[in-house]
Design a protein around this motif. Structure first.
Motif, PDB file in Angstrom:
ATOM      1  N   ASN A 120      35.233  43.857  38.582  1.00  0.00           N
ATOM      2  CA  ASN A 120      34.958  44.259  39.965  1.00  0.00           C
ATOM      3  C   ASN A 120      33.626  43.690  40.449  1.00  0.00           C
ATOM      4  O   ASN A 120      33.506  43.232  41.595  1.00  0.00           O
ATOM      5  CB  ASN A 120      34.956  45.775  40.076  1.00  0.00           C
ATOM      6  CG  ASN A 120      36.352  46.358  39.964  1.00  0.00           C
ATOM      7  OD1 ASN A 120      37.347  45.652  40.117  1.00  0.00           O
ATOM      8  ND2 ASN A 120      36.442  47.653  39.676  1.00  0.00           N
ATOM      9  N   ALA A 121      32.619  43.719  39.577  1.00  0.00           N
ATOM     10  CA  ALA A 121      31.318  43.143  39.954  1.00  0.00           C
ATOM     11  C   ALA A 121      31.435  41.641  40.189  1.00  0.00           C
ATOM     12  O   ALA A 121      30.843  41.091  41.136  1.00  0.00           O
ATOM     13  CB  ALA A 121      30.288  43.449  38.870  1.00  0.00           C
ATOM     14  N   ALA A 122      32.210  40.963  39.340  1.00  0.00           N
ATOM     15  CA  ALA A 122      32.402  39.516  39.518  1.00  0.00           C
ATOM     16  C   ALA A 122      33.163  39.224  40.809  1.00  0.00           C
ATOM     17  O   ALA A 122      32.847  38.256  41.516  1.00  0.00           O
ATOM     18  CB  ALA A 122      33.147  38.948  38.310  1.00  0.00           C
ATOM     19  N   ILE A 123      34.154  40.042  41.126  1.00  0.00           N
ATOM     20  CA  ILE A 123      34.908  39.841  42.376  1.00  0.00           C
ATOM     21  C   ILE A 123      33.988  40.003  43.579  1.00  0.00           C
ATOM     22  O   ILE A 123      34.022  39.198  44.526  1.00  0.00           O
ATOM     23  CB  ILE A 123      36.094  40.827  42.441  1.00  0.00           C
ATOM     24  CG1 ILE A 123      37.152  40.463  41.399  1.00  0.00           C
ATOM     25  CG2 ILE A 123      36.711  40.839  43.837  1.00  0.00           C
ATOM     26  CD1 ILE A 123      38.286  41.468  41.298  1.00  0.00           C
ATOM     27  N   ARG A 124      33.169  41.031  43.580  1.00  0.00           N
ATOM     28  CA  ARG A 124      32.249  41.238  44.712  1.00  0.00           C
ATOM     29  C   ARG A 124      31.272  40.069  44.845  1.00  0.00           C
ATOM     30  O   ARG A 124      30.983  39.614  45.954  1.00  0.00           O
ATOM     31  CB  ARG A 124      31.480  42.545  44.507  1.00  0.00           C
ATOM     32  CG  ARG A 124      32.268  43.800  44.828  1.00  0.00           C
ATOM     33  CD  ARG A 124      31.345  44.987  44.961  1.00  0.00           C
ATOM     34  NE  ARG A 124      32.057  46.188  45.376  1.00  0.00           N
ATOM     35  CZ  ARG A 124      32.501  47.112  44.538  1.00  0.00           C
ATOM     36  NH1 ARG A 124      32.299  46.968  43.225  1.00  0.00           N
ATOM     37  NH2 ARG A 124      33.152  48.175  44.982  1.00  0.00           N
ATOM     38  N   GLU A 125      30.766  39.592  43.742  1.00  0.00           N
ATOM     39  CA  GLU A 125      29.776  38.508  43.799  1.00  0.00           C
ATOM     40  C   GLU A 125      30.392  37.214  44.303  1.00  0.00           C
ATOM     41  O   GLU A 125      29.805  36.522  45.157  1.00  0.00           O
ATOM     42  CB  GLU A 125      29.177  38.296  42.411  1.00  0.00           C
ATOM     43  CG  GLU A 125      28.115  37.198  42.371  1.00  0.00           C
ATOM     44  CD  GLU A 125      27.454  37.078  41.011  1.00  0.00           C
ATOM     45  OE1 GLU A 125      26.766  36.054  40.782  1.00  0.00           O
ATOM     46  OE2 GLU A 125      27.626  37.994  40.186  1.00  0.00           O
ATOM     47  N   VAL A 126      31.560  36.863  43.791  1.00  0.00           N
ATOM     48  CA  VAL A 126      32.175  35.586  44.172  1.00  0.00           C
ATOM     49  C   VAL A 126      32.721  35.641  45.597  1.00  0.00           C
ATOM     50  O   VAL A 126      32.456  34.756  46.411  1.00  0.00           O
ATOM     51  CB  VAL A 126      33.295  35.220  43.176  1.00  0.00           C
ATOM     52  CG1 VAL A 126      34.054  33.983  43.658  1.00  0.00           C
ATOM     53  CG2 VAL A 126      32.709  34.965  41.800  1.00  0.00           C
ATOM     54  N   LEU A 127      33.485  36.676  45.928  1.00  0.00           N
ATOM     55  CA  LEU A 127      34.080  36.750  47.261  1.00  0.00           C
ATOM     56  C   LEU A 127      33.047  37.039  48.340  1.00  0.00           C
ATOM     57  O   LEU A 127      33.281  36.738  49.513  1.00  0.00           O
ATOM     58  CB  LEU A 127      35.180  37.822  47.293  1.00  0.00           C
ATOM     59  CG  LEU A 127      36.357  37.616  46.339  1.00  0.00           C
ATOM     60  CD1 LEU A 127      37.453  38.641  46.603  1.00  0.00           C
ATOM     61  CD2 LEU A 127      36.904  36.202  46.443  1.00  0.00           C
ATOM     62  N   GLY A 128      31.929  37.611  47.975  1.00  0.00           N
ATOM     63  CA  GLY A 128      30.876  37.845  48.953  1.00  0.00           C
ATOM     64  C   GLY A 128      30.122  36.592  49.346  1.00  0.00           C
ATOM     65  O   GLY A 128      29.337  36.622  50.292  1.00  0.00           O
ATOM     66  N   SER A 129      30.361  35.489  48.629  1.00  0.00           N
ATOM     67  CA  SER A 129      29.638  34.243  48.915  1.00  0.00           C
ATOM     68  C   SER A 129      30.481  33.248  49.708  1.00  0.00           C
ATOM     69  O   SER A 129      30.029  32.131  49.967  1.00  0.00           O
ATOM     70  CB  SER A 129      29.199  33.587  47.606  1.00  0.00           C
ATOM     71  OG  SER A 129      30.319  33.251  46.799  1.00  0.00           O
ATOM     72  N   VAL A 130      31.708  33.631  50.085  1.00  0.00           N
ATOM     73  CA  VAL A 130      32.588  32.720  50.827  1.00  0.00           C
ATOM     74  C   VAL A 130      33.133  33.454  52.048  1.00  0.00           C
ATOM     75  O   VAL A 130      33.167  34.691  52.082  1.00  0.00           O
ATOM     76  CB  VAL A 130      33.761  32.232  49.944  1.00  0.00           C
ATOM     77  CG1 VAL A 130      33.254  31.406  48.781  1.00  0.00           C
ATOM     78  CG2 VAL A 130      34.578  33.408  49.435  1.00  0.00           C
ATOM     79  N   PRO A 131      33.580  32.739  53.088  1.00  0.00           N
ATOM     80  CA  PRO A 131      34.174  33.404  54.255  1.00  0.00           C
ATOM     81  C   PRO A 131      35.551  33.963  53.920  1.00  0.00           C
ATOM     82  O   PRO A 131      36.190  33.580  52.936  1.00  0.00           O
ATOM     83  CB  PRO A 131      34.260  32.281  55.301  1.00  0.00           C
ATOM     84  CG  PRO A 131      34.269  31.024  54.509  1.00  0.00           C
ATOM     85  CD  PRO A 131      33.432  31.279  53.293  1.00  0.00           C
TER      86      PRO A 131
END
Length: 307
Positions: A120-131
């Motif tokens: 979940n932390a990895a999903i938030r970090e990666v998807l939070g950096s793209v539109p």
């Protein structure tokens, strides 16, 4: 007490102790031999293993690739459009000692809880950096690979290898769906209006071009018709002139016949002329009249009246 009564119980105890010192690990499992909670041996290959009875115990773990579906998670991409995302991860225990030290006696259940937090932390970090457009697109392989690599680095301390992570759902929150659909509908209606306006403009250009082409073709056709008509009149006058020059009397006669035909055409026509009019000179007799510059056709034109 005889010796048989002593040897038989001892033999039974020895057999029980011997059997309890042997354990079997199949190809789907990995095992640890623990003594008072401390790891004494690791058994990862299938086959027989040995331990000290009553002192050591065997803890078995699933050695296959396991699956972990995550709970729906709300993330905020780079353009501040919230999305609901869930994923499915495949993982495997690769280091039994680190795994045991990290999760303790709870084993796989505790590992899944901690691994879900890491993913979940990895999903938030990666998807939070793209539109959000990149998240909602069909080609998300790059994003899923980044999530997998980030989760793999974090899960290595647990003795776990994250093999793959797949995003199974990326949707808008329920409270945002109506507003999003309304915005999409407004955008499509605006695009439709633009297309209709561009189509109307193109149609007007086509009509103007067609009208101009009609005018040009009509003008050119009229010009060509006038040219042809003028050439025909010139040829006709030339023929008349040549005929008059060859036989003026015959030319006057034919012109008189044409005048008669033109004057007497119809069923309700009347002509009022004097009996000795030049117009009747070919009707009064067959004597050859004197050649005159005036023909019956010219006289008819002067004396014909409507009834």
């Amino acid at each position: 007490m005889n010796r048989a009564s002593i040897i038989l119980p001892a033999l039974i105890v020895a057999i029980v102790l011997g059997l309890s010192s042997v354990f079997i690990v199949d190809e789907r499992e990995k095992a640890l031999v623990l003594q008072f909670g401390q790891v004494k041996a690791v058994k990862e290959d299938p086959g027989l293993g040995f331990k000290i009875p009553l002192i050591q115990e065997v803890v078995r773990y699933d050695g296959r690739i396991l699956g972990l579906p995550t709970q729906p998670l709300e993330v905020t991409p780079l353009d501040d459009r919230r999305l609901v995302v869930d994923a499915f991860a495949r993982w495997q225990i690769v280091n039994l000692i680190e795994f045991r030290e990290s999760v303790g006696a709870e084993g796989v259940r505790a590992a899944q809880v901690r691994l879900e937090r890491i993913i979940n932390a990895a999903i938030r970090e990666v998807l939070g950096s793209v539109p959000s457009s990149a998240v909602l697109s069909e080609d998300r392989t790059g994003l899923m690979n980044r999530i997998r690599d980030l989760a793999r680095r974090e899960a290595a301390a647990l003795g776990i290898d994250v093999i793959d992570v797949r995003l199974t759902r990326t949707d808008l929150p329920e409270q945002n769906l109506a507003a999003t659909y309304a915005r999409m509908r407004a955008e499509r209606e605006r695009e439709a209006a633009d297309e209709i306006a561009r189509g109307g403009e193109a149609a007007a250009r086509v009509r103007a071009t067609a009208d101009r082409t009609v005018v040009e073709l009509t003008s050119d056709a009229r010009r060509q018709a006038d040219v042809v008509r003028g050439e025909a009149d010139a040829k006709r006058n030339a023929i008349y002139a040549a005929a008059y020059g060859k036989n003026p009397e015959f030319f006057a006669f034919t012109r008189s016949l044409q005048a008669y035909e033109t004057s007497l055409k119809g069923t309700n026509s009347s002509i009022v002329l004097e009996p000795n009019s030049v117009f009747f000179e070919y009707l009064n007799g067959f004597d050859t009249p004197a050649v005159s510059s005036a023909t019956p056709l010219d006289s008819a034109a002067e004396g014909q009246t409507a009834p």
